[in-house]
Design a protein around this motif. Structure first.
Motif, mmCIF file in Angstrom:
data_model
loop_
_atom_site.group_PDB
_atom_site.id
_atom_site.type_symbol
_atom_site.label_atom_id
_atom_site.label_comp_id
_atom_site.label_asym_id
_atom_site.label_seq_id
_atom_site.Cartn_x
_atom_site.Cartn_y
_atom_site.Cartn_z
ATOM 1 N N TRP A 206 0.832 -1.198 0.000
ATOM 2 C CA TRP A 206 0.000 0.000 0.000
ATOM 3 C C TRP A 206 0.867 1.249 0.000
ATOM 4 C CZ3 TRP A 206 -0.290 3.973 3.613
ATOM 5 C CH2 TRP A 206 -1.412 4.815 3.542
ATOM 6 N N ARG A 207 0.438 2.271 -0.744
ATOM 7 C CA ARG A 207 1.181 3.531 -0.815
ATOM 8 C C ARG A 207 0.397 4.652 -0.150
ATOM 9 N NH1 ARG A 207 5.607 4.804 -3.938
ATOM 10 N NH2 ARG A 207 6.528 3.061 -5.097
ATOM 11 N N TYR A 208 1.112 5.476 0.574
ATOM 12 C CA TYR A 208 0.567 6.645 1.252
ATOM 13 C C TYR A 208 0.353 7.771 0.231
ATOM 14 C CZ TYR A 208 5.597 6.971 0.992
ATOM 15 O OH TYR A 208 6.898 6.915 0.542
ATOM 16 N N PRO A 209 -0.431 8.796 0.592
ATOM 17 C CA PRO A 209 -0.606 9.952 -0.304
ATOM 18 C C PRO A 209 0.730 10.619 -0.614
ATOM 19 C CG PRO A 209 -2.261 9.964 1.422
ATOM 20 C CD PRO A 209 -1.282 8.877 1.779
ATOM 21 N N GLU A 210 0.859 11.132 -1.829
ATOM 22 C CA GLU A 210 2.148 11.647 -2.284
ATOM 23 C C GLU A 210 2.586 12.918 -1.559
ATOM 24 O OE1 GLU A 210 0.709 14.347 -6.121
ATOM 25 O OE2 GLU A 210 1.899 12.533 -6.436
ATOM 26 N N ASP A 211 1.676 13.641 -0.894
ATOM 27 C CA ASP A 211 2.068 14.865 -0.215
ATOM 28 C C ASP A 211 2.472 14.639 1.245
ATOM 29 O OD1 ASP A 211 -0.480 14.268 0.658
ATOM 30 O OD2 ASP A 211 -1.224 16.326 0.567
ATOM 31 N N TRP A 212 2.497 13.371 1.711
ATOM 32 C CA TRP A 212 2.972 13.104 3.067
ATOM 33 C C TRP A 212 4.484 13.328 3.137
ATOM 34 C CZ3 TRP A 212 0.280 8.312 5.674
ATOM 35 C CH2 TRP A 212 -1.096 8.592 5.804
ATOM 36 N N ILE A 213 4.950 13.734 4.318
ATOM 37 C CA ILE A 213 6.373 13.999 4.518
ATOM 38 C C ILE A 213 7.038 12.729 5.033
ATOM 39 C CG2 ILE A 213 8.060 15.406 5.748
ATOM 40 C CD1 ILE A 213 5.937 17.597 5.892
ATOM 41 N N VAL A 214 7.796 12.080 4.155
ATOM 42 C CA VAL A 214 8.417 10.793 4.457
ATOM 43 C C VAL A 214 9.877 10.820 4.019
ATOM 44 C CG1 VAL A 214 6.224 9.557 4.216
ATOM 45 C CG2 VAL A 214 7.742 9.798 2.243
ATOM 46 N N GLU A 215 10.596 9.757 4.343
ATOM 47 C CA GLU A 215 11.972 9.604 3.889
ATOM 48 C C GLU A 215 12.022 8.949 2.514
ATOM 49 O OE1 GLU A 215 16.164 8.057 5.839
ATOM 50 O OE2 GLU A 215 14.374 6.825 6.115
ATOM 51 N N GLY A 242 15.021 9.823 8.923
ATOM 52 C CA GLY A 242 14.583 11.013 8.220
ATOM 53 C C GLY A 242 13.498 11.760 8.980
ATOM 54 N N PRO A 243 12.494 12.294 8.261
ATOM 55 C CA PRO A 243 11.424 13.033 8.947
ATOM 56 C C PRO A 243 10.703 12.164 9.969
ATOM 57 C CG PRO A 243 11.307 13.339 6.568
ATOM 58 C CD PRO A 243 12.312 12.259 6.805
ATOM 59 N N PRO A 244 10.348 12.714 11.132
ATOM 60 C CA PRO A 244 9.656 11.916 12.154
ATOM 61 C C PRO A 244 8.338 11.328 11.685
ATOM 62 C CG PRO A 244 10.493 13.941 13.110
ATOM 63 C CD PRO A 244 10.689 14.061 11.629
ATOM 64 N N THR A 245 7.718 11.926 10.657
ATOM 65 C CA THR A 245 6.420 11.468 10.178
ATOM 66 C C THR A 245 6.522 10.410 9.086
ATOM 67 O OG1 THR A 245 6.427 13.338 8.641
ATOM 68 C CG2 THR A 245 5.281 13.646 10.733
ATOM 69 N N GLY A 246 7.726 9.922 8.791
ATOM 70 C CA GLY A 246 7.893 9.017 7.665
ATOM 71 C C GLY A 246 7.528 7.575 7.946
ATOM 72 N N HIS A 247 8.181 6.955 8.901
ATOM 73 C CA HIS A 247 8.044 5.529 9.167
ATOM 74 C C HIS A 247 6.621 5.204 9.607
ATOM 75 C CE1 HIS A 247 10.099 1.788 9.442
ATOM 76 N NE2 HIS A 247 10.251 1.726 10.746
#
Length: 532
Positions: A206-215, A242-247
């Motif tokens: 599954w893929r998250y939305p492209e505008d999420w802040i990830v590594e 990377g960004p705390p919101t990534g994993h």
């Protein structure tokens, strides 16, 4: 002395918050990290999760305990973690309540490379560890034992050079498989010690939305559990650091180990959504049944503001929903939670202080990136640890290191050296990033930024006691020529909040340790560690 720190993201917004789509503006965020909770204190004043009143407070395993691999074996639980360049490695820990853990011992003694996320399994009465390593070439190895305490076999190379993070699973037809990073899998022979056929692709994560802040996408950390007639395939995506919101944690399920796999409609099941949360980069989850039949997830995360401590192990209660999926109930894990019911608590953790009556190599101390005969350098006798010198400095001396899990701590030791030896105490990330204080017979040597810098005169000669204090990344050194009765502040302080993966790479932590370089040997006595 207490030091205050601004949040690591104060440069990213008006009040230091990472901006995430759909959330309140940054100006409403707090500027500092959350107030430190009131953990209980255990050996050497180290923080422990069990609050003693039927509740616990994460982390259940403090310090660098990433990629937890959990095995339920009757009423016993066993867990191990990625050990990277530390050897002896893959220390097995034991629990009966999922909150309190004691070390058993290391399963891997031969250096086969940097050890990443493993799979710990039991099949037909035998224990298995499937071990991915970064080496030349990369590969996945397997070791096995008839008893969890060992002895463990010599590693067998499975020849899988393009994948990481294996997960062993037995299908409904009795077939044995390794699921791998990227949604791939390969069949295992019936003894689990070789592969059968080629690697095949079986799942598009599954893929998250492209505008999420990830590594980055990075589908990895696959874990599979069988429950209620379903196989649940749990994957980490978004990047480990990377960004705390990534994993994050996602899930899919199938009635058969052969698929097809259907994504959970509630993905992602776990994710840090804001930099002000206590735990960053939460992911890489394993599900396990608790002592009373309830369910739990163990995964890792970085503590807010403390990438230097590495990824710590977190425990999250799980609820099975009416539609056969599951969800995590612990929220952001910043508050105490009810402990798992049932089970009995073993004494938690281990003392890091050491009188060197025995050599705790593997359970407590480990070498960084050792050579084949590294263990021959170290011995204990008469409450003294003797370490033969190697190399010219910490960069090539393979220091002995500990895992510390507190944000404030102090350690000290008596050190005596031979002529031609340089020795001292360190805070060590890797061979390119460390700090500390050493000495030879005439001069101190200051280690800073992974280099050797100041060389002031040493008034103590070839024997002294050194103390290192790390108070929320502010590091000071003190020396004593009379065994610690009087102390002298060394004229070089440091700030080490940048000694971590997002600066250097490597997925490691900043670890206390000791080293000996040059010729001859160094002798260490009365090592004392205390969280502050």
């Amino acid at each position: 002395m207490t030091f205050t720190r601004r949040d690591a993201f104060t440069t990213l917004g008006a009040a230091g918050a990472l901006l995430v789509p759909g959330q309140a503006p940054a100006s409403t965020k707090a500027e500092t990290t959350p107030a430190e909770p009131a953990w209980r204190r255990g050996l050497d004043n180290q923080r422990i999760a069990d609050l003693g009143d039927g509740r616990f407070l994460n982390p259940v395993m403090a310090g660098d305990r990433p990629d937890p691999a959990i095995l339920k074996d009757g009423s016993d639980y066993y867990m191990t973690f990625s050990s990277f360049d530390s050897y002896p490695g893959l220390v097995i820990w034991h629990s009966r309540d999922l909150v309190n853990w004691q070390p058993i011992g290391p399963a891997l003694t031969r250096n086969i490379g940097s050890v990443w996320a493993v799979s710990l399994e039991k099949h037909d009465g035998r224990y298995f560890l499937y071990i991915p390593v970064k080496a030349d070439p990369n590969s996945i190895w397997v070791i096995h034992a008839d008893r969890i305490e060992g002895p463990w076999s010599d590693p067998v190379d499975l020849g899988l050079h393009k994948h990481i993070d294996p997960c062993h699973i037995v299908g409904e037809d009795g077939s044995r498989w390794l699921f791998l990073s990227g949604g791939d899998r390969v069949r295992l022979a019936s003894d689990g010690l070789s592969t059968v056929g080629e690697v095949e692709h079986v799942y598009d994560p599954w893929r998250y939305p492209e505008d999420w802040i990830v590594e980055g996408f990075s589908p990895e950390g696959t874990k599979i559990v069988r429950h209620g007639g379903w196989f649940y395939l749990i994957t980490a995506v978004g990047g480990t650091a990377g960004p705390p919101t990534g994993h994050m944690v996602i899930a899919a399920r199938s009635r058969s180990i052969h698929g097809p796999w259907k994504d959970c409609p509630a993905n992602p099941i776990v994710r840090t959504t804001d930099s002000t949360e206590r735990w960053w980069s939460r992911g890489h989850a394993s599900l396990v049944e608790g002592p009373a039949g309830d369910w739990w997830a163990l995964y890792h995360g970085f503590e807010n503001g403390y990438w230097t401590l590495g990824r710590q192990t977190l425990l999250d209660p799980v609820e099975w929903t009416a539609d056969g999926w599951f969800r995590m109930k612990g929220g952001d894990l910043s508050k105490p939670l009810a402990k798992p019911k049932g089970g009995t608590a073993v004494p938690h953790g281990q003392a890091l202080s050491d009188n060197f009556a025995t050599l705790a190599l593997g359970t407590k101390w480990s070498f960084f990136r050792p050579g084949p005969d590294e263990a021959k350098r170290v011995s204990v006798s008469g409450n003294t640890l003797t370490l033969a010198a190697r190399g010219t400095a910490p960069v090539d001396s393979s220091p002995l290191l500990l895992i510390a899990g507190d944000t404030r701590y102090r350690f000290e030791c008596d050190i005596a050296i031979d002529p031609g030896t340089t020795a001292g105490l360190l805070l060590f990330y890797d061979d390119k990033l460390y700090c500390g204080l050493g000495f030879d017979g005439d001069r101190f040597v200051t280690h800073q930024y992974g280099a050797e810098r100041g060389r002031p005169a040493n008034p103590h000669g070839r024997s002294m006691r050194i103390r290192v204090t790390n108070d929320r990344h502010i590091v000071t050194y003190d020396t004593s020529g009379d065994g610690g009765r009087t102390w002298h502040r060394f004229d070089r302080g440091m700030e080490v909040s940048g000694y971590h993966h997002n600066v250097r790479g490597g997925f490691l932590m900043l670890r206390p340790g000791l080293y000996a370089a040059g010729k001859g040997s160094a002798r260490f006595r009365n090592f004392r560690f205390s969280a502050i």
